[in-house]
Write a protein that holds these residues in place. Sequence first.
Motif, PDB file in Angstrom:
ATOM      1  N   VAL A 418      43.729  37.318  40.414  1.00 43.69           N
ATOM      2  CA  VAL A 418      42.415  37.923  40.665  1.00 43.69           C
ATOM      3  C   VAL A 418      42.427  38.700  41.979  1.00 43.69           C
ATOM      4  CG1 VAL A 418      39.989  37.411  41.138  1.00 43.69           C
ATOM      5  CG2 VAL A 418      41.196  36.182  39.335  1.00 43.69           C
ATOM      6  N   ALA A 419      43.131  38.175  42.986  1.00 44.94           N
ATOM      7  CA  ALA A 419      43.177  38.827  44.300  1.00 44.94           C
ATOM      8  C   ALA A 419      44.512  39.527  44.497  1.00 44.94           C
ATOM      9  CB  ALA A 419      42.948  37.800  45.395  1.00 44.94           C
ATOM     10  N   ALA A 420      44.452  40.811  44.899  1.00 49.50           N
ATOM     11  CA  ALA A 420      45.681  41.579  45.104  1.00 49.50           C
ATOM     12  C   ALA A 420      46.494  41.013  46.262  1.00 49.50           C
ATOM     13  CB  ALA A 420      45.331  43.045  45.371  1.00 49.50           C
ATOM     14  N   GLY A 421      45.827  40.426  47.250  1.00 48.83           N
ATOM     15  CA  GLY A 421      46.519  39.915  48.430  1.00 48.83           C
ATOM     16  C   GLY A 421      47.402  38.718  48.172  1.00 48.83           C
ATOM     17  N   LYS A 422      47.289  38.117  46.988  1.00 49.58           N
ATOM     18  CA  LYS A 422      48.105  36.934  46.690  1.00 49.58           C
ATOM     19  C   LYS A 422      49.484  37.295  46.164  1.00 49.58           C
ATOM     20  CE  LYS A 422      44.333  33.701  45.878  1.00 49.58           C
ATOM     21  NZ  LYS A 422      43.691  32.753  44.937  1.00 49.58           N
ATOM     22  N   GLY A 423      49.700  38.574  45.854  1.00 49.77           N
ATOM     23  CA  GLY A 423      51.008  38.999  45.369  1.00 49.77           C
ATOM     24  C   GLY A 423      51.248  38.678  43.906  1.00 49.77           C
ATOM     25  N   ASN A 424      52.497  38.929  43.466  1.00 53.77           N
ATOM     26  CA  ASN A 424      52.919  38.686  42.086  1.00 53.77           C
ATOM     27  C   ASN A 424      52.042  39.444  41.073  1.00 53.77           C
ATOM     28  OD1 ASN A 424      55.015  36.882  42.812  1.00 53.77           O
ATOM     29  ND2 ASN A 424      53.513  35.219  43.009  1.00 53.77           N
ATOM     30  N   LEU A 425      51.739  40.707  41.390  1.00 57.58           N
ATOM     31  CA  LEU A 425      50.924  41.503  40.475  1.00 57.58           C
ATOM     32  C   LEU A 425      51.687  42.690  39.903  1.00 57.58           C
ATOM     33  CD1 LEU A 425      49.202  44.228  42.185  1.00 57.58           C
ATOM     34  CD2 LEU A 425      49.038  42.191  43.579  1.00 57.58           C
ATOM     35  N   ILE A 426      52.769  43.112  40.558  1.00 58.71           N
ATOM     36  CA  ILE A 426      53.545  44.264  40.085  1.00 58.71           C
ATOM     37  C   ILE A 426      54.693  43.770  39.202  1.00 58.71           C
ATOM     38  CG2 ILE A 426      54.881  46.287  40.765  1.00 58.71           C
ATOM     39  CD1 ILE A 426      51.928  46.426  41.530  1.00 58.71           C
ATOM     40  N   ALA A 427      54.873  44.445  38.069  1.00 60.10           N
ATOM     41  CA  ALA A 427      55.901  44.043  37.105  1.00 60.10           C
ATOM     42  C   ALA A 427      57.305  44.359  37.622  1.00 60.10           C
ATOM     43  CB  ALA A 427      55.662  44.755  35.774  1.00 60.10           C
ATOM     44  N   THR A 428      58.298  43.674  37.066  1.00 61.15           N
ATOM     45  CA  THR A 428      59.700  43.923  37.406  1.00 61.15           C
ATOM     46  C   THR A 428      60.123  45.285  36.855  1.00 61.15           C
ATOM     47  OG1 THR A 428      60.129  41.554  37.282  1.00 61.15           O
ATOM     48  CG2 THR A 428      62.041  43.021  37.174  1.00 61.15           C
ATOM     49  N   GLY A 429      60.933  45.996  37.637  1.00 60.77           N
ATOM     50  CA  GLY A 429      61.434  47.289  37.186  1.00 60.77           C
ATOM     51  C   GLY A 429      60.619  48.473  37.664  1.00 60.77           C
ATOM     52  N   VAL A 430      59.524  48.215  38.350  1.00 64.58           N
ATOM     53  CA  VAL A 430      58.668  49.307  38.842  1.00 64.58           C
ATOM     54  C   VAL A 430      59.195  49.859  40.160  1.00 64.58           C
ATOM     55  CG1 VAL A 430      56.339  49.870  39.681  1.00 64.58           C
ATOM     56  CG2 VAL A 430      56.636  48.392  37.690  1.00 64.58           C
ATOM     57  N   HIS A 431      59.719  48.967  41.031  1.00 65.15           N
ATOM     58  CA  HIS A 431      60.125  49.362  42.378  1.00 65.15           C
ATOM     59  C   HIS A 431      61.401  48.599  42.721  1.00 65.15           C
ATOM     60  CE1 HIS A 431      59.876  49.912  46.771  1.00 65.15           C
ATOM     61  NE2 HIS A 431      59.030  50.915  46.525  1.00 65.15           N
ATOM     62  N   ALA A 432      62.497  49.326  42.959  1.00 60.05           N
ATOM     63  CA  ALA A 432      63.807  48.700  43.144  1.00 60.05           C
ATOM     64  C   ALA A 432      63.830  47.783  44.368  1.00 60.05           C
ATOM     65  CB  ALA A 432      64.882  49.783  43.271  1.00 60.05           C
ATOM     66  N   GLU A 433      63.313  48.263  45.513  1.00 59.63           N
ATOM     67  CA  GLU A 433      63.333  47.448  46.725  1.00 59.63           C
ATOM     68  C   GLU A 433      62.508  46.179  46.540  1.00 59.63           C
ATOM     69  OE1 GLU A 433      62.195  47.697  51.504  1.00 59.63           O
ATOM     70  OE2 GLU A 433      61.850  49.427  50.203  1.00 59.63           O
ATOM     71  N   LEU A 434      61.392  46.309  45.822  1.00 63.42           N
ATOM     72  CA  LEU A 434      60.557  45.134  45.558  1.00 63.42           C
ATOM     73  C   LEU A 434      61.339  44.099  44.752  1.00 63.42           C
ATOM     74  CD1 LEU A 434      57.783  43.705  45.593  1.00 63.42           C
ATOM     75  CD2 LEU A 434      57.201  45.005  43.535  1.00 63.42           C
ATOM     76  N   ASP A 435      62.061  44.566  43.732  1.00 59.42           N
ATOM     77  CA  ASP A 435      62.849  43.634  42.917  1.00 59.42           C
ATOM     78  C   ASP A 435      63.911  42.941  43.755  1.00 59.42           C
ATOM     79  OD1 ASP A 435      61.342  44.417  40.792  1.00 59.42           O
ATOM     80  OD2 ASP A 435      62.835  45.773  39.937  1.00 59.42           O
ATOM     81  N   GLU A 436      64.543  43.697  44.659  1.00 59.04           N
ATOM     82  CA  GLU A 436      65.597  43.133  45.506  1.00 59.04           C
ATOM     83  C   GLU A 436      65.022  42.094  46.463  1.00 59.04           C
ATOM     84  OE1 GLU A 436      69.097  44.623  48.623  1.00 59.04           O
ATOM     85  OE2 GLU A 436      67.650  46.047  47.797  1.00 59.04           O
ATOM     86  N   LEU A 437      63.866  42.436  47.066  1.00 58.67           N
ATOM     87  CA  LEU A 437      63.235  41.500  47.999  1.00 58.67           C
ATOM     88  C   LEU A 437      62.816  40.220  47.288  1.00 58.67           C
ATOM     89  CD1 LEU A 437      61.067  43.990  50.068  1.00 58.67           C
ATOM     90  CD2 LEU A 437      62.887  42.535  50.973  1.00 58.67           C
ATOM     91  N   ARG A 438      62.312  40.375  46.060  1.00 58.34           N
ATOM     92  CA  ARG A 438      61.943  39.191  45.297  1.00 58.34           C
ATOM     93  C   ARG A 438      63.164  38.333  45.013  1.00 58.34           C
ATOM     94  NH1 ARG A 438      57.893  41.925  40.859  1.00 58.34           N
ATOM     95  NH2 ARG A 438      55.927  41.650  42.010  1.00 58.34           N
ATOM     96  N   SER A 439      64.261  39.005  44.696  1.00 61.13           N
ATOM     97  CA  SER A 439      65.498  38.270  44.420  1.00 61.13           C
ATOM     98  C   SER A 439      65.952  37.514  45.656  1.00 61.13           C
ATOM     99  CB  SER A 439      66.580  39.249  43.968  1.00 61.13           C
ATOM    100  OG  SER A 439      67.800  38.575  43.755  1.00 61.13           O
ATOM    101  N   ILE A 440      65.834  38.184  46.814  1.00 61.78           N
ATOM    102  CA  ILE A 440      66.220  37.533  48.063  1.00 61.78           C
ATOM    103  C   ILE A 440      65.312  36.346  48.356  1.00 61.78           C
ATOM    104  CG2 ILE A 440      66.285  37.856  50.572  1.00 61.78           C
ATOM    105  CD1 ILE A 440      67.204  40.747  50.018  1.00 61.78           C
ATOM    106  N   ALA A 441      64.017  36.575  48.193  1.00 61.43           N
ATOM    107  CA  ALA A 441      63.047  35.528  48.527  1.00 61.43           C
ATOM    108  C   ALA A 441      63.161  34.326  47.607  1.00 61.43           C
ATOM    109  CB  ALA A 441      61.632  36.095  48.461  1.00 61.43           C
ATOM    110  N   THR A 442      63.448  34.573  46.338  1.00 67.26           N
ATOM    111  CA  THR A 442      63.476  33.470  45.372  1.00 67.26           C
ATOM    112  C   THR A 442      64.882  32.914  45.174  1.00 67.26           C
ATOM    113  OG1 THR A 442      63.728  35.050  43.547  1.00 67.26           O
ATOM    114  CG2 THR A 442      61.490  34.374  44.137  1.00 67.26           C
ATOM    115  N   ASP A 443      65.917  33.703  45.558  1.00 71.24           N
ATOM    116  CA  ASP A 443      67.284  33.277  45.260  1.00 71.24           C
ATOM    117  C   ASP A 443      68.111  33.156  46.525  1.00 71.24           C
ATOM    118  OD1 ASP A 443      69.122  32.494  43.348  1.00 71.24           O
ATOM    119  OD2 ASP A 443      70.029  34.491  43.224  1.00 71.24           O
ATOM    120  N   GLY A 444      67.443  32.890  47.678  1.00 72.64           N
ATOM    121  CA  GLY A 444      68.133  32.857  48.964  1.00 72.64           C
ATOM    122  C   GLY A 444      69.240  31.829  49.039  1.00 72.64           C
ATOM    123  N   LYS A 445      69.007  30.605  48.589  1.00 77.64           N
ATOM    124  CA  LYS A 445      70.019  29.541  48.672  1.00 77.64           C
ATOM    125  C   LYS A 445      71.244  29.880  47.851  1.00 77.64           C
ATOM    126  CE  LYS A 445      66.927  25.670  49.699  1.00 77.64           C
ATOM    127  NZ  LYS A 445      66.421  24.336  49.260  1.00 77.64           N
TER     128      LYS A 445
END
Length: 875
Positions: A418-445
């Motif tokens: 409901v709130a844009a500020g909470k994130g997780n609203l843009i689909a995968t494949g729309v923005h390459a850097e966003l996908d990479e950052l998500r991968s880093i944030a979720t797959d850091g270990k």
Amino acid sequence: MAKGSSDTPLMQQHRAIKQKYPDAILLFRVGDFYETFGQDAVVASQVLGITLTKRNNGSASENELAGFPHHALDTYLHKLVKAGYRVAICDQLEDPKTVKGIVKRGVTELVTPGVATNDKLLEHNRNNFLAGLHFKDDNQIGLAFLDISTGEFFIAEGDKEYADKLLQSLQPAEVVFQRQYQKRFKETFGHRFYTYALDEWIFDESFARENMLRHFGTHSLKGFGVEEMSHGIIAAGAIFHYLKETEHPNLQHITHVQRINRDEHMWMDRFTIRNLELVGNGNSDQRCLLDVLDNTVSPMGARLLKRWLLMPLSDIGKINQRLDAVEWLIAHTDTRQQVQASVKQCGDVERLVSKVPLKKINPREVLHLAKGLQQIEVLKQSLSQQNNDYLQRLADALNPCPLLSDNIRRTLVDNPPVAAGKGNLIATGVHAELDELRSIATDGKNYLARLQQSEAEQTGISSLKVGFNNVFGYYLEVTNAHKSKVPDSWIRKQTLVNAERYITPELKTYEEKITGAEEKILAIEQGLFDELLRELQDYMAPLQTNGQVLGILDCLCCFAGNALQYQYRKPVLHNGSALMIKDARHPVIERTLAAGEQYVANDIDLDPEGQQIIILTGPNMSGKSALLRQTALVTLMAHMGSFVPATEAHIPLTDKIFTRVGASDNLSGGESTFMVEMNETASIINNLSSRSLVLLDEIGRGTSTYDGISIAWSIAEYLHHCPQAPKTLFATHYHELNELEEKLPRIKNYHITNREVGNKIIFLRKLAPGGSTHSFGIHVAKLAGMPPKLIDRANEILSWLETKHAHDNEEGQSMQQKVKQLQAPKTDAQMQLSIFDAHTEVFTDIRSMLEAVDINRLTPVEALLKLNEIKNKLK
């Protein structure tokens, strides 16, 4: 608030902002709370039920303080505005983390009843209009109505009666006008509107035109058809100025303005709207016509239906256009159900679109718009293939905006927050850097584990470890036993007793990526969402048109569904003057009948050539008022384009419906029941036309009997003799008016039938020719639960008055003289039958005779003889 030299910088800032908005409750953002101070805090604590405290700020006085968490703004804002307060929302304009000292603050929005956009402040099924009025004189008033929550904008001009009619119909939440006209506004339109007065200089024509031309980006207003409406333009310009003053600069969704032409709609004054019970009056127990007819499936349809109800058409071509479309939808059930299903899934398109420039639309609502556009594509294809011209034109006006719809669905995830500020609203494949950052944030270990394994294999350091500290971030730790295997490209950062710690270029690059990855993700997502909103703004006009067309389709389908469910029939509108309705029913009353009870239908015929005026008499509670109202409601529904509750209806094109029904006081305005009655009746008499329908109920009841009869009689005569010869239904208790049928050729007597069974009255509710001679008022009093002793006495008095009527009239005796002859009833110990002193002895003898009779042993012959004896004594 007391001013002291020891005021904190925060309080000094609050005072400076409050001085700019002295008439508003200032919600002052401090950290995670909205705070109110001084008198604002006192009001807020009372209205919101929050705690009022006092805080010593170092000065001689203490300041009242009341606040609430910032996330509860919607809830508390709703309560303050509904209570009639203006609310200034003061936010922090800087990030406190980046500022030393006092944070810069400013009012970002001033919320008043007429400029509310928050969902909790709005009702989905009614518009929230801000009205502007420009007074020139009583015959020249400019009006403008803007619903900022939908973008609908109307301009009108007319006299004070027309202005009153529009205000009553559109029911604005707030009205702005020239400050010097406050007294006149209240005298003319009453106290029922929330008002705000503006300075005179704002109501200047050149200033107003400039405001409007700047907003619409045009060289003139000719394209909107309002170029010559100077008073209306001034009212509209005042609205634009007011929006600017209340911090509402984002008005891109106001894309056009429409004129309201008086000649395009059937006239109903506020008395008629009230008397016919068209819309609710706040009494939830009492159903109105809107409650019965409104079976729409969308907010757009509900709002439009109310407007159609209060502003029926007067163009026979447009009326038949609606009627034909309704008839087609009745015949094509599958298409109608498909249309309703699609409209329902689209949601409130008008209000969703209006949130775009305000940046108050959330990701979930944007995706809902896109899904709605898919439904519009289905609707467009379906309706364009049908053989109804009106439905085809509506289909042509729909725009599915396929590029926008595809982009929204491609950009947003399937179930965005409901709130844009909470994130997780843009689909995968729309923005390459966003996908990479998500991968880093979720797959850091996993990344670090892979890096550790890779480096260990390349260097042969089996004990290699990856670690992190706050001093220099991520590092590689090598024990002293393997120190000789460290590559030259590694940079040593720390020496331990048994090991060395190094960093590498790859590790440093990863650290830069992972540090603040969450913040970068949110920033990129917010940027992509803002870009989507900018694209949406380019589609404002077609999206708003979609919302309007969906509302029309919803209303037409609603009419078709009503016709099937309630057995309504298609009326025939014509340019003649005769009104003929067969088996007319009251649309509201028939819906409230008990199960198994059938509404008694009646035929109505009115024709200025033969039967122009019907004098309608009959018992109390027999249904006279219902008959009057149902005639008006059938006429009204036909002009809306709706089918009607009758088996057949031939309705002449009607320009005005006038009603005078029931009794009501306006004591606060210094007017009695009778004064209100005469005001309403005078309004009818002075605004008649040959196409008017007039309904009068109990005229003259608010004054003495002879006054009332005289007024009612003269009104009936006037309506009969006036050149307009309006069709009139005149319900009355004054049976003397039945004599008019003998004297005037176009007046006919009718009555509502009843049947007496024993001492009970059965109302048959059927209309029949001829006048009635009895009103059964005492019977109604008995039904209402009056004491039996009171009812008996009333019957005695009525019986005597009726017996003496003919003889006393011959002697010229007045009603007052008759009443003086009445003797007060005696106590229980005395004889109740004694009405006149002259007959006391006779009645005493009769009573003695009756007390001596044993009824159980009395034969029929003896009873007749006893009755004859009593009769002789009376003689």
